[in-house]
Write an enzyme that holds these catalytic residues in place. Structure first.
Site, PDB file in Angstrom:
ATOM      1  N   ASP A 229     -17.738  87.127 -77.309  1.00 25.44           N
ATOM      2  CA  ASP A 229     -18.864  86.179 -77.280  1.00 25.44           C
ATOM      3  C   ASP A 229     -19.695  86.390 -76.018  1.00 25.44           C
ATOM      4  OD1 ASP A 229     -20.559  84.116 -77.973  1.00 25.44           O
ATOM      5  OD2 ASP A 229     -19.048  82.532 -77.887  1.00 25.44           O
TER       6      ASP A 229
ATOM      7  N   GLU B 221     -17.361  77.640 -80.789  1.00 25.32           N
ATOM      8  CA  GLU B 221     -17.001  78.761 -79.905  1.00 25.32           C
ATOM      9  C   GLU B 221     -15.705  78.449 -79.153  1.00 25.32           C
ATOM     10  OE1 GLU B 221     -21.509  80.451 -79.051  1.00 25.32           O
ATOM     11  OE2 GLU B 221     -20.636  79.063 -77.633  1.00 25.32           O
TER      12      GLU B 221
HETATM   13  C1  5RP Z   1     -24.286  80.079 -77.953  1.00 23.72           C
HETATM   14  C2  5RP Z   1     -23.796  80.656 -76.686  1.00 23.72           C
HETATM   15  C3  5RP Z   1     -24.244  82.031 -76.343  1.00 23.72           C
HETATM   16  O1  5RP Z   1     -23.132  82.838 -76.188  1.00 23.72           O
HETATM   17  C4  5RP Z   1     -25.041  81.992 -75.073  1.00 23.72           C
HETATM   18  O2  5RP Z   1     -26.089  81.056 -75.226  1.00 23.72           O
HETATM   19  C5  5RP Z   1     -25.615  83.367 -74.728  1.00 23.72           C
HETATM   20  O3  5RP Z   1     -26.560  83.706 -75.707  1.00 23.72           O
HETATM   21  P1  5RP Z   1     -27.394  85.052 -75.634  1.00 23.72           P
HETATM   22  O4  5RP Z   1     -26.460  86.165 -75.909  1.00 23.72           O
HETATM   23  O5  5RP Z   1     -28.450  84.869 -76.712  1.00 23.72           O
HETATM   24  O6  5RP Z   1     -28.007  85.138 -74.256  1.00 23.72           O
HETATM   25  O7  5RP Z   1     -23.054  80.070 -75.936  1.00 23.72           O
HETATM   26  O8  5RP Z   1     -23.899  78.745 -78.100  1.00 23.72           O
END
Ligand code: 5RP
Length: 241
Positions: free
Chosen positions: A99, A121
């Site tokens: 993630d 998540e």
């Molecule tokens: C979603 C999240 C994402 O992992 C976080 O916002 C990072 O996003 P991105 O890869 O678009 O910068 O926590 O809830």
């Protein structure tokens, strides 16, 4: 617990010229494939960086059983690419969860929820043996709190929770979408809190998680990352915590 991150030399180096943030996301998304255990299910996060990972995952979809997803958006993307998605209740353990993050510190603690998917998540991260964070280097911070902290809340508790953050020196606003409070995949709202310096992420997460009406706070300290693949101008750096 090892609190000193160790960084390896870049393993995926750019060929030439400066890379855009989008290209850095592609690089880390592809680099994450090395952590996917063949023949198993993989936990999949949410966001623009994870979208790059899902695209890369599609290239090895015949080598995995499928995915457990952390959002409706990721589920739709996985299915569109022919990757089977399993309900988290069907799965006891996952070897790895991949993630992104809005911020990550030098100990693997993160702020997440910029994409409003923080609750699912945290659930999938909690059922995974290893959290591999994929991010570009703009996300690496000394102290969490530079990015507004997302908190998923039950709407009837919003005003009280906003006051509790104000008492801590924070300023919380309800996240909007099309002029209305954004509604999460779980039917709740998100507040974004600015003005905090989160110097003890574990204690902060434990404290705020207990407030009535808080569904999930976007500090991931109990479910911190063990590895971070960081996209940099020199290529992908691997931080281990
Ligand atoms: C979603 C999240 C994402 O992992 C976080 O916002 C990072 O996003 P991105 O890869 O678009 O910068 O926590 O809830």
């Amino acid at each position: 617990m090892n609190t000193t991150p160790s960084a390896s030399t870049p393993s995926f180096a750019p060929e030439s010229g400066a890379l855009t943030q989008d290209q850095l996301k592609t690089l880390v998304g592809q680099a994450a494939l090395q952590y996917v255990v063949r023949g198993e299910l993989v936990g999949v996060g949410t966001g623009s960086t994870v979208n790059k990972f899902i695209d890369a995952l599609a290239t090895i979809k015949d080598q995995i059983k499928g995915a457990v997803s952390s959002s409706v958006a990721s589920t739709e993307r996985l299915l569109a690419l022919g990757i089977p998605v399993f309900d988290s209740n069907e799965v006891e353990r996952l070897s790895v969860y991949i993630d992104g993050a809005d911020e990550i510190d030098g100990h693997g603690n993160m702020v997440k929820g910029g994409g409003a998917a923080l609750t699912r998540e945290k659930i999938v991260a909690a059922q995974s043996d290893k959290f591999v964070c994929i991010a570009d280097e703009s996300k690496l911070v000394e102290v969490l709190g530079q990015f507004p902290l997302p908190v998923e809340v039950i709407p009837m508790a919003t005003a009280r929770i906003v006051r509790q953050f104000a008492a801590m020196g924070g300023h919380a606003v309800v996240r909007q979408k099309n002029g209305q409070p954004l509604v999460t995949d779980n039917g709740q709202h998100i507040i974004d809190v600015t003005g905090l310096q989160i110097r003890d992420p574990l204690a902060f997460e434990a404290q705020v998680s207990q407030w009535p009406g808080v569904v999930t706070v976007g500090v991931f300290a109990f479910q911190r990352a063990q590895v971070c693949l960081l996209g940099t101008a020199q290529g992908v750096k691997t931080l281990t915590f």
